[in-house]
Design a protein around this motif. Structure first.
Motif, PDB file in Angstrom:
ATOM      1  N   MET A   1       0.824  -1.193   0.000  1.00 28.51           N
ATOM      2  CA  MET A   1       0.000   0.000   0.000  1.00 28.51           C
ATOM      3  C   MET A   1       0.865   1.253   0.000  1.00 28.51           C
ATOM      4  O   MET A   1       0.633   2.169  -0.762  1.00 28.51           O
ATOM      5  CB  MET A   1      -0.903  -0.029   1.235  1.00 28.51           C
ATOM      6  N   ARG A   2       1.873   1.292   0.856  1.00 28.27           N
ATOM      7  CA  ARG A   2       2.758   2.450   0.951  1.00 28.27           C
ATOM      8  C   ARG A   2       3.462   2.682  -0.382  1.00 28.27           C
ATOM      9  O   ARG A   2       3.655   3.807  -0.806  1.00 28.27           O
ATOM     10  CB  ARG A   2       3.766   2.235   2.088  1.00 28.27           C
ATOM     11  N   LYS A   3       3.833   1.573  -1.063  1.00 32.97           N
ATOM     12  CA  LYS A   3       4.521   1.669  -2.354  1.00 32.97           C
ATOM     13  C   LYS A   3       3.694   2.481  -3.349  1.00 32.97           C
ATOM     14  O   LYS A   3       4.215   3.338  -4.049  1.00 32.97           O
ATOM     15  CB  LYS A   3       4.780   0.257  -2.893  1.00 32.97           C
ATOM     16  N   VAL A   4       2.400   2.235  -3.375  1.00 33.49           N
ATOM     17  CA  VAL A   4       1.514   2.943  -4.299  1.00 33.49           C
ATOM     18  C   VAL A   4       1.321   4.383  -3.844  1.00 33.49           C
ATOM     19  O   VAL A   4       1.389   5.316  -4.651  1.00 33.49           O
ATOM     20  CB  VAL A   4       0.153   2.217  -4.414  1.00 33.49           C
ATOM     21  N   ALA A   5       1.109   4.577  -2.559  1.00 31.61           N
ATOM     22  CA  ALA A   5       0.854   5.922  -2.039  1.00 31.61           C
ATOM     23  C   ALA A   5       2.037   6.853  -2.242  1.00 31.61           C
ATOM     24  O   ALA A   5       1.857   8.058  -2.447  1.00 31.61           O
ATOM     25  CB  ALA A   5       0.504   5.840  -0.548  1.00 31.61           C
ATOM     26  N   ASP A   7       4.307   6.672  -4.731  1.00 29.58           N
ATOM     27  CA  ASP A   7       4.799   6.702  -6.111  1.00 29.58           C
ATOM     28  C   ASP A   7       3.696   7.207  -7.048  1.00 29.58           C
ATOM     29  O   ASP A   7       2.824   6.433  -7.461  1.00 29.58           O
ATOM     30  CB  ASP A   7       5.246   5.296  -6.518  1.00 29.58           C
ATOM     31  N   PRO A   8       3.725   8.503  -7.394  1.00 28.65           N
ATOM     32  CA  PRO A   8       2.673   9.056  -8.262  1.00 28.65           C
ATOM     33  C   PRO A   8       2.590   8.359  -9.623  1.00 28.65           C
ATOM     34  O   PRO A   8       1.494   8.203 -10.169  1.00 28.65           O
ATOM     35  CB  PRO A   8       3.073  10.520  -8.439  1.00 28.65           C
ATOM     36  N   ALA A   9       3.723   7.929 -10.160  1.00 29.26           N
ATOM     37  CA  ALA A   9       3.696   7.257 -11.465  1.00 29.26           C
ATOM     38  C   ALA A   9       3.011   5.900 -11.357  1.00 29.26           C
ATOM     39  O   ALA A   9       2.216   5.528 -12.227  1.00 29.26           O
ATOM     40  CB  ALA A   9       5.110   7.113 -12.012  1.00 29.26           C
ATOM     41  N   LEU A  10       3.294   5.170 -10.294  1.00 31.03           N
ATOM     42  CA  LEU A  10       2.645   3.876 -10.094  1.00 31.03           C
ATOM     43  C   LEU A  10       1.151   4.065  -9.864  1.00 31.03           C
ATOM     44  O   LEU A  10       0.326   3.315 -10.385  1.00 31.03           O
ATOM     45  CB  LEU A  10       3.285   3.137  -8.912  1.00 31.03           C
ATOM     46  N   THR A  11       0.794   5.084  -9.112  1.00 35.41           N
ATOM     47  CA  THR A  11      -0.617   5.402  -8.894  1.00 35.41           C
ATOM     48  C   THR A  11      -1.300   5.719 -10.221  1.00 35.41           C
ATOM     49  O   THR A  11      -2.394   5.218 -10.510  1.00 35.41           O
ATOM     50  CB  THR A  11      -0.756   6.591  -7.923  1.00 35.41           C
ATOM     51  N   ALA A  12      -0.653   6.524 -11.040  1.00 38.22           N
ATOM     52  CA  ALA A  12      -1.218   6.882 -12.347  1.00 38.22           C
ATOM     53  C   ALA A  12      -1.380   5.639 -13.218  1.00 38.22           C
ATOM     54  O   ALA A  12      -2.407   5.475 -13.886  1.00 38.22           O
ATOM     55  CB  ALA A  12      -0.313   7.909 -13.035  1.00 38.22           C
ATOM     56  N   GLU A  13      -0.380   4.782 -13.189  1.00 42.54           N
ATOM     57  CA  GLU A  13      -0.445   3.559 -13.982  1.00 42.54           C
ATOM     58  C   GLU A  13      -1.615   2.682 -13.534  1.00 42.54           C
ATOM     59  O   GLU A  13      -2.392   2.199 -14.356  1.00 42.54           O
ATOM     60  CB  GLU A  13       0.874   2.797 -13.844  1.00 42.54           C
ATOM     61  N   LEU A  14      -1.746   2.494 -12.249  1.00 37.90           N
ATOM     62  CA  LEU A  14      -2.853   1.682 -11.729  1.00 37.90           C
ATOM     63  C   LEU A  14      -4.208   2.282 -12.084  1.00 37.90           C
ATOM     64  O   LEU A  14      -5.146   1.554 -12.429  1.00 37.90           O
ATOM     65  CB  LEU A  14      -2.716   1.523 -10.218  1.00 37.90           C
ATOM     66  N   LEU A  15      -4.316   3.597 -11.996  1.00 39.84           N
ATOM     67  CA  LEU A  15      -5.582   4.245 -12.349  1.00 39.84           C
ATOM     68  C   LEU A  15      -5.954   3.994 -13.810  1.00 39.84           C
ATOM     69  O   LEU A  15      -7.115   3.734 -14.135  1.00 39.84           O
ATOM     70  CB  LEU A  15      -5.520   5.741 -12.062  1.00 39.84           C
ATOM     71  N   GLY A  44       5.061  -5.256  -9.344  1.00 37.86           N
ATOM     72  CA  GLY A  44       5.645  -5.616  -8.063  1.00 37.86           C
ATOM     73  C   GLY A  44       4.701  -5.475  -6.884  1.00 37.86           C
ATOM     74  O   GLY A  44       5.131  -5.303  -5.748  1.00 37.86           O
ATOM     75  N   ILE A  45       3.402  -5.566  -7.141  1.00 39.62           N
ATOM     76  CA  ILE A  45       2.394  -5.481  -6.086  1.00 39.62           C
ATOM     77  C   ILE A  45       1.821  -6.878  -5.897  1.00 39.62           C
ATOM     78  O   ILE A  45       1.360  -7.499  -6.854  1.00 39.62           O
ATOM     79  CB  ILE A  45       1.259  -4.506  -6.463  1.00 39.62           C
ATOM     80  N   ASP A  46       1.841  -7.371  -4.688  1.00 38.29           N
ATOM     81  CA  ASP A  46       1.290  -8.694  -4.397  1.00 38.29           C
ATOM     82  C   ASP A  46      -0.177  -8.712  -4.791  1.00 38.29           C
ATOM     83  O   ASP A  46      -0.951  -7.837  -4.379  1.00 38.29           O
ATOM     84  CB  ASP A  46       1.450  -8.999  -2.907  1.00 38.29           C
ATOM     85  N   GLY A  47      -0.563  -9.695  -5.604  1.00 35.93           N
ATOM     86  CA  GLY A  47      -1.947  -9.799  -6.064  1.00 35.93           C
ATOM     87  C   GLY A  47      -2.942  -9.852  -4.928  1.00 35.93           C
ATOM     88  O   GLY A  47      -4.068  -9.377  -5.047  1.00 35.93           O
ATOM     89  N   GLY A  48      -2.523 -10.438  -3.784  1.00 40.51           N
ATOM     90  CA  GLY A  48      -3.394 -10.486  -2.619  1.00 40.51           C
ATOM     91  C   GLY A  48      -3.647  -9.130  -2.000  1.00 40.51           C
ATOM     92  O   GLY A  48      -4.640  -8.923  -1.295  1.00 40.51           O
ATOM     93  N   ASP A  49      -2.724  -8.189  -2.231  1.00 46.59           N
ATOM     94  CA  ASP A  49      -2.882  -6.832  -1.701  1.00 46.59           C
ATOM     95  C   ASP A  49      -3.660  -5.923  -2.641  1.00 46.59           C
ATOM     96  O   ASP A  49      -3.934  -4.771  -2.294  1.00 46.59           O
ATOM     97  CB  ASP A  49      -1.501  -6.202  -1.452  1.00 46.59           C
ATOM     98  N   LEU A  50      -4.011  -6.432  -3.800  1.00 50.29           N
ATOM     99  CA  LEU A  50      -4.633  -5.576  -4.805  1.00 50.29           C
ATOM    100  C   LEU A  50      -5.947  -4.971  -4.316  1.00 50.29           C
ATOM    101  O   LEU A  50      -6.229  -3.805  -4.602  1.00 50.29           O
ATOM    102  CB  LEU A  50      -4.848  -6.335  -6.112  1.00 50.29           C
ATOM    103  N   LEU A  52      -6.754  -4.012  -1.325  1.00 46.36           N
ATOM    104  CA  LEU A  52      -6.413  -2.861  -0.479  1.00 46.36           C
ATOM    105  C   LEU A  52      -5.958  -1.678  -1.326  1.00 46.36           C
ATOM    106  O   LEU A  52      -6.325  -0.539  -1.067  1.00 46.36           O
ATOM    107  CB  LEU A  52      -5.311  -3.230   0.518  1.00 46.36           C
ATOM    108  N   VAL A  53      -5.155  -1.970  -2.340  1.00 48.22           N
ATOM    109  CA  VAL A  53      -4.664  -0.915  -3.227  1.00 48.22           C
ATOM    110  C   VAL A  53      -5.824  -0.278  -3.973  1.00 48.22           C
ATOM    111  O   VAL A  53      -5.899   0.952  -4.092  1.00 48.22           O
ATOM    112  CB  VAL A  53      -3.603  -1.479  -4.199  1.00 48.22           C
ATOM    113  N   LEU A  54      -6.752  -1.091  -4.461  1.00 48.66           N
ATOM    114  CA  LEU A  54      -7.905  -0.563  -5.192  1.00 48.66           C
ATOM    115  C   LEU A  54      -8.789   0.278  -4.281  1.00 48.66           C
ATOM    116  O   LEU A  54      -9.323   1.309  -4.709  1.00 48.66           O
ATOM    117  CB  LEU A  54      -8.703  -1.694  -5.842  1.00 48.66           C
ATOM    118  N   ASP A  55      -8.937  -0.140  -3.025  1.00 51.29           N
ATOM    119  CA  ASP A  55      -9.691   0.678  -2.067  1.00 51.29           C
ATOM    120  C   ASP A  55      -9.013   2.032  -1.872  1.00 51.29           C
ATOM    121  O   ASP A  55      -9.675   3.071  -1.830  1.00 51.29           O
ATOM    122  CB  ASP A  55      -9.814  -0.034  -0.713  1.00 51.29           C
ATOM    123  N   HIS A  56      -7.687   2.012  -1.771  1.00 51.05           N
ATOM    124  CA  HIS A  56      -6.927   3.255  -1.624  1.00 51.05           C
ATOM    125  C   HIS A  56      -7.139   4.152  -2.843  1.00 51.05           C
ATOM    126  O   HIS A  56      -7.384   5.356  -2.704  1.00 51.05           O
ATOM    127  CB  HIS A  56      -5.442   2.943  -1.443  1.00 51.05           C
TER     128      HIS A  56
END
Length: 130
Positions: A1-5, A7-15, A44-50, A52-56
């Motif tokens: 979760m912290r990795k995404v929060a 890293d603006p580029a990773l956040t943009a990519e996920l969006l 590099g994001i654990d699929g099981g954490d996805l 939580l990341v999507l909620d974020h």
């Protein structure tokens, strides 16, 4: 979760990847499975954490438009931009159907990121294990 929060580029990519999953109006199981593979193998994001990341992302993602996300990502190396486009194409094809919305979104992203579309068509997606 912290990795995404952090890293603006990773956040943009996920969006953008999530936007592609929803481009046809539905999130199919195969598209979500493909998103988990991409998250794990390419981002590099654990699929099981996805989840939580999507909620974020849903908590603040509405504040960022796809164009803003693209502008952040556009500053990165061409290889990473091409990887994004390939991953978006893999998501669009994951359910076995390409909607006109998916095609338009991918075409627009490729155009904005100044990617040669031929490089995306001929390359293999990066969400598969080597």
């Amino acid at each position: 979760m912290r990795k995404v929060a952090d890293d603006p580029a990773l956040t943009a990519e996920l969006l953008l990847l999530v936007r592609m999953v929803l481009a046809d109006g539905e999130a199919h199981g195969r598209e979500l499975e493909a998103l988990r593979r991409i998250a794990t193998n390419s981002l590099g994001i654990d699929g099981g954490d996805l989840d939580l990341v999507l909620d974020h992302l849903s908590a603040f993602g509405y504040e960022i438009t796809p164009v803003q996300a693209i502008s952040v990502f556009r500053e990165l190396e061409m290889d990473r931009r091409e990887t994004l486009a390939r991953n978006m194409a893999a998501l669009a094809k994951a359910d076995g159907e390409l909607s006109r919305h998916e095609v338009r979104l991918l075409a627009r992203v490729v155009e904005i990121l100044e990617i040669d579309p031929q490089r995306i068509v001929t390359a293999q997606p990066t969400d598969r294990p080597q």
